[in-house]
Enzyme design. Structure first.
Site, PDB file in Angstrom:
ATOM      1  N   ASP A  29     -47.680 -28.343  13.614  1.00 29.74           N
ATOM      2  CA  ASP A  29     -47.120 -27.001  13.424  1.00 29.74           C
ATOM      3  C   ASP A  29     -47.965 -26.098  12.533  1.00 29.74           C
ATOM      4  O   ASP A  29     -48.148 -24.920  12.849  1.00 29.74           O
ATOM      5  CB  ASP A  29     -45.696 -27.084  12.854  1.00 29.74           C
ATOM      6  CG  ASP A  29     -44.675 -27.581  13.872  1.00 29.74           C
ATOM      7  OD1 ASP A  29     -45.021 -27.726  15.062  1.00 29.74           O
ATOM      8  OD2 ASP A  29     -43.519 -27.818  13.466  1.00 29.74           O
TER       9      ASP A  29
ATOM     10  N   THR B 280     -34.871 -41.556  19.788  1.00 27.70           N
ATOM     11  CA  THR B 280     -36.001 -41.448  18.872  1.00 27.70           C
ATOM     12  C   THR B 280     -35.600 -42.017  17.524  1.00 27.70           C
ATOM     13  O   THR B 280     -34.417 -42.013  17.169  1.00 27.70           O
ATOM     14  CB  THR B 280     -36.460 -39.985  18.700  1.00 27.70           C
ATOM     15  OG1 THR B 280     -37.632 -39.957  17.865  1.00 27.70           O
ATOM     16  CG2 THR B 280     -35.384 -39.120  18.061  1.00 27.70           C
ATOM     17  N   HIS B 281     -36.583 -42.516  16.804  1.00 25.53           N
ATOM     18  CA  HIS B 281     -36.380 -42.900  15.422  1.00 25.53           C
ATOM     19  C   HIS B 281     -36.997 -41.859  14.483  1.00 25.53           C
ATOM     20  O   HIS B 281     -37.063 -42.076  13.280  1.00 25.53           O
ATOM     21  CB  HIS B 281     -37.002 -44.289  15.150  1.00 25.53           C
ATOM     22  CG  HIS B 281     -36.302 -45.394  15.872  1.00 25.53           C
ATOM     23  ND1 HIS B 281     -36.878 -46.098  16.899  1.00 25.53           N
ATOM     24  CD2 HIS B 281     -35.056 -45.898  15.736  1.00 25.53           C
ATOM     25  CE1 HIS B 281     -36.023 -47.010  17.353  1.00 25.53           C
ATOM     26  NE2 HIS B 281     -34.918 -46.902  16.662  1.00 25.53           N
TER      27      HIS B 281
ATOM     28  N   ASP C  46     -40.632 -36.477  25.007  1.00 23.65           N
ATOM     29  CA  ASP C  46     -42.012 -36.878  24.767  1.00 23.65           C
ATOM     30  C   ASP C  46     -42.799 -35.591  24.738  1.00 23.65           C
ATOM     31  O   ASP C  46     -42.682 -34.759  25.653  1.00 23.65           O
ATOM     32  CB  ASP C  46     -42.537 -37.842  25.823  1.00 23.65           C
ATOM     33  CG  ASP C  46     -43.750 -38.610  25.300  1.00 23.65           C
ATOM     34  OD1 ASP C  46     -43.601 -39.315  24.287  1.00 23.65           O
ATOM     35  OD2 ASP C  46     -44.841 -38.474  25.872  1.00 23.65           O
ATOM     36  N   SER C  47     -43.546 -35.399  23.691  1.00 24.29           N
ATOM     37  CA  SER C  47     -44.182 -34.108  23.503  1.00 24.29           C
ATOM     38  C   SER C  47     -45.487 -34.261  22.752  1.00 24.29           C
ATOM     39  O   SER C  47     -45.772 -35.304  22.176  1.00 24.29           O
ATOM     40  CB  SER C  47     -43.241 -33.170  22.735  1.00 24.29           C
ATOM     41  OG  SER C  47     -42.829 -33.769  21.526  1.00 24.29           O
TER      42      SER C  47
END
Length: 196
Positions: A153, A7-8, A67-68
């Site tokens: 969130d 991931t970046h 992946d979420s």
């Protein structure tokens, strides 16, 4: 031992480092500086595997990729794999959150069920592949609360809280990392990491 996280996204790197510190302090998560593959899968698992394969091939290290996203029941599971792009290709977290709240403005509280979903892929340079998933059930608030976390969130209220209900944006980092969808997926991944 080093494992590259495909991931970046600095937020994801920080989360994984915190989760590992609590569960597998012997593993060091390193960031990925290689090319990003096109995420053209239609499931979290397909996209996680695309990213992990690219990172393993580029670095020669075992690679993990997450992946979420958030899946809202009344929206048929959307935004889902499109969570980061819900308001367009700019990956604007605030615009995504605002759009989702706007879309649910007339939806009564009993019908605001949602869950964070994380699929983590583990790919070794030799080509061994595994995927695991974690689900964090809850519901969506009517407005954002708290300055912690990132993405959705501040509007996600997890099920099963002791005391007054709070959004994940009001959680401490330690609370989030011990309960989150990524933490749940990572718990399922730990036995697979033993063989590395």
């Amino acid at each position: 031992m080093k494992v590259v996280l495909a991931t970046h996204n600095p937020h994801k790197i920080a989360e994984f480092q915190q989760i590992l510190a609590m569960t597998r302090p012997d593993l060091e998560v390193v960031g990925y500086d290689g090319p990003e593959p096109v995420e053209d899968g239609v499931t979290f698992a397909e996209n996680a595997l695309l990213k992990a394969r690219a990172a393993a091939a580029h670095t020669g290290l075992a690679a993990m990729a997450d992946d979420s996203g958030i899946c809202v029941d009344v929206l048929g599971g959307s935004p889902g794999i499109f969570s980061a792009y819900w308001a367009g290709q700019k990956k604007d977290a605030q615009a995504n959150l605002d759009l989702l709240l706007d879309q649910l403005a007339d939806i009564a509280d009993p019908h605001r069920a949602a869950q964070f979903v994380s699929t983590i892929a583990l790919v070794t340079p030799e080509g061994t592949e595994h995927t695991v998933a974690g689900v964090w059930p809850g519901r969506l608030a009517r407005e954002a609360a708290g300055g912690g976390g990132f993405g959705y969130d501040p509007i996600f209220i997890p099920d099963g809280q002791d005391g007054p209900e709070r959004s994940v944006g009001e959680f401490s980092d330690e609370e989030k990392q011990s309960q989150s969808h990524r933490a749940r997926a990572f718990q399922a991944l730990i036995p697979l990491l033993q063989v590395l």
